[in-house]
Write a protein that holds these residues in place. Structure first.
Motif, PDB file in Angstrom:
ATOM      1  N   UNK A 104       0.753  -1.204  -0.059  1.00  0.00           N
ATOM      2  CA  UNK A 104       0.006  -0.167  -0.104  1.00  0.00           C
ATOM      3  C   UNK A 104       0.975   1.249  -0.181  1.00  0.00           C
ATOM      4  N   UNK A 105       2.081   1.313  -0.301  1.00  0.00           N
ATOM      5  CA  UNK A 105       2.817   2.313  -0.326  1.00  0.00           C
ATOM      6  C   UNK A 105       2.636   2.680  -1.797  1.00  0.00           C
ATOM      7  N   UNK A 106       2.092   2.025  -2.682  1.00  0.00           N
ATOM      8  CA  UNK A 106       1.951   2.415  -3.995  1.00  0.00           C
ATOM      9  C   UNK A 106       0.582   2.788  -4.276  1.00  0.00           C
ATOM     10  N   UNK A 107       0.221   3.640  -5.447  1.00  0.00           N
ATOM     11  CA  UNK A 107      -1.086   4.218  -5.620  1.00  0.00           C
ATOM     12  C   UNK A 107      -1.794   3.414  -6.503  1.00  0.00           C
ATOM     13  N   UNK A 108      -1.356   2.492  -6.985  1.00  0.00           N
ATOM     14  CA  UNK A 108      -2.307   1.337  -7.956  1.00  0.00           C
ATOM     15  C   UNK A 108      -2.271   1.456  -9.311  1.00  0.00           C
ATOM     16  N   UNK A 109      -1.819   2.700  -9.535  1.00  0.00           N
ATOM     17  CA  UNK A 109      -2.053   3.250 -11.292  1.00  0.00           C
ATOM     18  C   UNK A 109      -1.189   2.299 -12.230  1.00  0.00           C
TER      19      UNK A 109
END
Ligand SMILES: NC(=O)C1=CN([C@@H]2O[C@H](COP(=O)(O)OP(=O)(O)OC[C@H]3O[C@@H](n4cnc5c(N)ncnc54)[C@H](O)[C@@H]3O)[C@@H](O)[C@H]2O)C=CC1
Length: 295
Positions: A104-109
């Motif tokens: 969840x350190x990443x935004x997922x895009x």
């Protein structure tokens, strides 16, 4: 090897406590009240020193992703400053640290699985607090492997697999989000990998073994696909099962926004350590078997 893990009752700590003696390691798990991550740095250092570690595994964290939106101060105190204090204590004791972090350190895009060098961009308080934890850990200690894992389940504690089995005891159908993708990861597999990593860290000073690594179960899934497999595995053993009704994230609003793609590429871990976690289907089946048979 004497392994000291923070968070006595967490999924990873409980899995380590089960596995370590089987593979010839001593495991000391310390949790609250002896070790309060929101507390004074000195108290954290003293608690860890008393445990006489050869290596420290930092697994305790504030993991309530949605509740963190309403309690940012506590989430940062534990996941950022607390994690930094554990790292400082490891540095003072001169022992290596294995620190657990999150997808969840990443935004997922991103459309592909994330690699360690990808730009971070957490979408919620939990992810931001864990990211600051990574930074404080790296600033405090050089002898560190930060392992970003994801979608953790186990026979212990609160997790998606246990929730699905519980819900299926009273319902025929369950609505599950089908448009978020990640890598389901068994805490039992994390424990085995963490011990292998800790062993190598205590034996070798190689810079290749230090830094940030992605470490998840092999293979990817949506939450709905994961639920499907949980119910199939459970039904095969005569356990509870339900139909999965697929819904979009928009139909399941939560306080914290979650990344739609948080799949992690784990090649770096495999190259540096020779460690690859098993396929998630196999590991979910094993955890479901344990849960169904213990009921
Ligand atoms: N559970 C998940 O799906 C994921 C977990 N992670 C990370 O993996 C690590 C292990 O996670 P789990 O074992 O699933 O967590 P968990 O929620 O099962 O256990 C966390 C432990 O931390 C302890 N803790 C919480 N606040 C504390 C405080 N103020 N002082 C001392 N101890 C405190 C809890 O009592 C509990 O024993 C954590 O760092 C987490 O951020 C990363 C990605 C996903």
């Amino acid at each position: 090897m004497r392994v000291v893990v923070t968070g006595a009752k967490g999924q990873v700590a409980a899995s380590l406590a089960e596995l370590a003696p089987e593979v010839g390691h001593e495991l000391v798990a310390i949790g609250r009240p002896e070790l309060e991550l929101g507390g004074e740095r000195l108290a954290i250092a003293l608690a860890l020193e008393r445990a006489r570690p050869d290596v420290i595994v930092s697994a305790a964290a504030y993991t309530a992703v949605d509740r963190a939106e309403a309690e940012p101060d506590l989430a940062f105190a534990v996941n950022a400053r607390g994690a930094g204090s554990v790292a400082a204590a490891a540095a003072a004791l001169g022992v290596p640290l294995v620190h657990l972090s999150t997808d969840y350190v990443f935004d997922g895009r991103k459309l592909e699985p994330y690699v360690e060098e990808d730009p971070v961009g957490p979408t919620g308080v939990y992810g931001r607090s864990k990211l600051e934890g990574e930074e404080l850990v790296r600033a405090a200690h050089h002898d560190v492997a930060i392992l970003r894992t994801a979608w953790v389940y186990s026979p212990f504690g609160a997790n998606f697999v246990r929730t699905m089995l519980k819900v299926a005891e009273s319902r025929d159908q369950v609505s599950v989000v089908a448009d978020q993708y990640g890598n389901p990861t068994s805490a039992l597999d994390i424990a085995r990998a963490v011990l292998a990593i800790a062993e190598q860290l205590t034996r070798s000073k190689s810079p290749q073994l230090r830094g940030i690594f992605h470490m998840t179960g092999s293979g990817e899934a949506s939450w709905a696909e994961l639920a499907d497999h949980v119910f199939a595995a459970s039904a095969a053993l005569g356990g509870p099962s339900a139909r999965v009704h697929r819904i979009p994230t928009a139909d399941y609003p939560t306080p914290a926004r979650r990344p739609s793609n948080s799949r992690l590429n784990c090649q770096r871990l495999s190259t540096a350590y020779g460690v690859t976690l098993p396929d998630w289907h196999q590991s979910v089946s094993e955890v479901v078997r344990r849960l169904v048979q213990s009921n």
